[in-house]
Design an enzyme around this catalytic site. Sequence first.
Site, PDB file in Angstrom:
ATOM      1  N   ARG A   1      47.723  25.513  29.838  1.00 14.76           N
ATOM      2  CA  ARG A   1      46.669  25.361  30.849  1.00 14.76           C
ATOM      3  C   ARG A   1      45.451  24.630  30.307  1.00 14.76           C
ATOM      4  O   ARG A   1      44.600  24.191  31.052  1.00 14.76           O
ATOM      5  CB  ARG A   1      46.271  26.705  31.439  1.00 14.76           C
ATOM      6  CG  ARG A   1      45.493  27.572  30.502  1.00 14.76           C
ATOM      7  CD  ARG A   1      45.047  28.843  31.174  1.00 14.76           C
ATOM      8  NE  ARG A   1      46.141  29.773  31.346  1.00 14.76           N
ATOM      9  CZ  ARG A   1      45.968  31.097  31.463  1.00 14.76           C
ATOM     10  NH1 ARG A   1      44.756  31.586  31.471  1.00 14.76           N
ATOM     11  NH2 ARG A   1      46.992  31.907  31.582  1.00 14.76           N
TER      12      ARG A   1
ATOM     13  N   ASN B   1      35.630  26.627  19.431  1.00 19.45           N
ATOM     14  CA  ASN B   1      36.865  26.589  20.222  1.00 19.45           C
ATOM     15  C   ASN B   1      36.683  25.571  21.351  1.00 19.45           C
ATOM     16  O   ASN B   1      35.776  25.712  22.178  1.00 19.45           O
ATOM     17  CB  ASN B   1      37.136  28.002  20.772  1.00 19.45           C
ATOM     18  CG  ASN B   1      38.403  28.054  21.599  1.00 19.45           C
ATOM     19  OD1 ASN B   1      38.639  27.177  22.421  1.00 19.45           O
ATOM     20  ND2 ASN B   1      39.200  29.077  21.421  1.00 19.45           N
TER      21      ASN B   1
ATOM     22  N   ARG C   1      48.587  27.714  24.888  1.00 21.00           N
ATOM     23  CA  ARG C   1      49.224  28.768  25.680  1.00 21.00           C
ATOM     24  C   ARG C   1      50.581  28.312  26.179  1.00 21.00           C
ATOM     25  O   ARG C   1      50.849  27.116  26.294  1.00 21.00           O
ATOM     26  CB  ARG C   1      48.353  29.113  26.888  1.00 21.00           C
ATOM     27  CG  ARG C   1      47.083  29.831  26.526  1.00 21.00           C
ATOM     28  CD  ARG C   1      46.238  30.081  27.760  1.00 21.00           C
ATOM     29  NE  ARG C   1      45.110  30.928  27.454  1.00 21.00           N
ATOM     30  CZ  ARG C   1      45.153  32.260  27.447  1.00 21.00           C
ATOM     31  NH1 ARG C   1      46.266  32.900  27.744  1.00 21.00           N
ATOM     32  NH2 ARG C   1      44.090  32.963  27.149  1.00 21.00           N
TER      33      ARG C   1
ATOM     34  N   THR D   1      42.570  35.871  26.915  1.00 20.06           N
ATOM     35  CA  THR D   1      43.193  36.895  26.075  1.00 20.06           C
ATOM     36  C   THR D   1      42.550  38.248  26.381  1.00 20.06           C
ATOM     37  O   THR D   1      41.333  38.380  26.386  1.00 20.06           O
ATOM     38  CB  THR D   1      42.998  36.536  24.586  1.00 20.06           C
ATOM     39  OG1 THR D   1      43.378  35.174  24.419  1.00 20.06           O
ATOM     40  CG2 THR D   1      43.853  37.403  23.694  1.00 20.06           C
TER      41      THR D   1
HETATM   42  N1  PXP Z   1      39.233  34.116  19.367  1.00 20.32           N
HETATM   43  C1  PXP Z   1      40.412  34.299  20.005  1.00 20.32           C
HETATM   44  C2  PXP Z   1      41.536  34.901  19.237  1.00 20.32           C
HETATM   45  C3  PXP Z   1      40.597  33.903  21.336  1.00 20.32           C
HETATM   46  O1  PXP Z   1      41.782  34.097  21.946  1.00 20.32           O
HETATM   47  C4  PXP Z   1      39.526  33.279  22.002  1.00 20.32           C
HETATM   48  C5  PXP Z   1      39.709  32.792  23.409  1.00 20.32           C
HETATM   49  O2  PXP Z   1      40.713  31.818  23.426  1.00 20.32           O
HETATM   50  C6  PXP Z   1      38.318  33.099  21.306  1.00 20.32           C
HETATM   51  C7  PXP Z   1      38.193  33.545  19.991  1.00 20.32           C
HETATM   52  C8  PXP Z   1      37.132  32.452  21.925  1.00 20.32           C
HETATM   53  O3  PXP Z   1      36.627  33.266  22.944  1.00 20.32           O
HETATM   54  P1  PXP Z   1      35.494  32.723  23.890  1.00 20.32           P
HETATM   55  O4  PXP Z   1      36.042  31.514  24.587  1.00 20.32           O
HETATM   56  O5  PXP Z   1      35.227  33.866  24.814  1.00 20.32           O
HETATM   57  O6  PXP Z   1      34.322  32.375  23.022  1.00 20.32           O
END
Ligand code: PXP
Length: 241
Positions: free
Chosen positions: A55, A13, A51, A107
Site C-alpha cells: 500500500r 520512515n 507490506r 501496525t
Molecule cells: N516502527 C515500526 C516498527 C512501525 O511499524 C512503524 C509504522 O510503520 C513506525 C516505527 C513508525 O510509526 P509512525 O509512522 O507512527 O511514526
Amino acid sequence: MSSLKIPRRLGVNIDHVATVRQARRSPYPDPVEAARMSEQAGADQITCHIRCDRRHVNERDIRLLRQVVQTHLNVECATTEEMLVLMEELRPHRVTLVPERPEEVTTEGGLDLRRVLPEVRDASARLKEAGIQVALFIDPIPEVVQISAMPGVDQIELNTAAYADEPDTLNQIQRLATATAIGEGVGLTVAAGHGLTHHNLPLLVANVPSIEEYNIGHSIIARAIFVGLDTAVRDLKAILA
Ligand code: PXP
C-alpha cells in the site's frame, strides 16, 4: 575521565511519501527523493515498511533505496516466506520484523513472542545468515523483552503507541523505561517507535535517555506538508541531541 556521549539515532520512515504516490498511482512523490532529503537534514537511518498489499513502499523503492541510502537502511516486514525471500535478495542493512494483519490501518502492536516464537526464531536465523541485522518490534512487556534475546537478534524496537496515546501518564513511561533496562541487560540495542511526534518525543527522551534509536514516520511526513521535510527532520534531530 569524561564519559562518551553517544548520540541517539533518528530513523526517518518515508512510507507515507509513498502513500501519497499510491493514492493516485502516480510516479510522484518519490520516497527515494524523500530519503535523500532526510539524510541531508540529518537522518541517521532511513526506515520503510513493505507490506503484503504494497500500500505504500514496494520492491522498486527498496531496490533504489539500497543503492542511494548512505546511512543505514532499515526495512520493516512481516515474517512471511515472500518477505524473507525478498529481504534475502535485497539485503537491507537491517530488517525489523513486525506483525501484520491484512485489514489493519497501521501496525497494531508488537510481536507477541509468547505466541509466535518459532516463526520469529526461524526468520531471524535466516536473515542473520544472509548478513542482515535483525530487530524485533515488540510491546514493552518484560517477558517479551527477555524472550527477544535469542541468537540472531541484535535489537528490539519498543512499541510506543500506548505512550503516544497517553504521553503524560507515568505508567507508560515506566513501562518503556523498565523494558529498556531489561533489553540492555540482556545485550540488545533498544530502539523505539510508533506514534511519536515533536510534541510527545521530548518527554520520552528526557525520561528514558538510553533508548538509542527512534523510528518516526507519519508525524514527520504530515508536518513536512506545512514546514517542509528538511525542517521536520531537523526539529526531531534537535530533540534527540
Ligand atoms: N516502527 C515500526 C516498527 C512501525 O511499524 C512503524 C509504522 O510503520 C513506525 C516505527 C513508525 O510509526 P509512525 O509512522 O507512527 O511514526
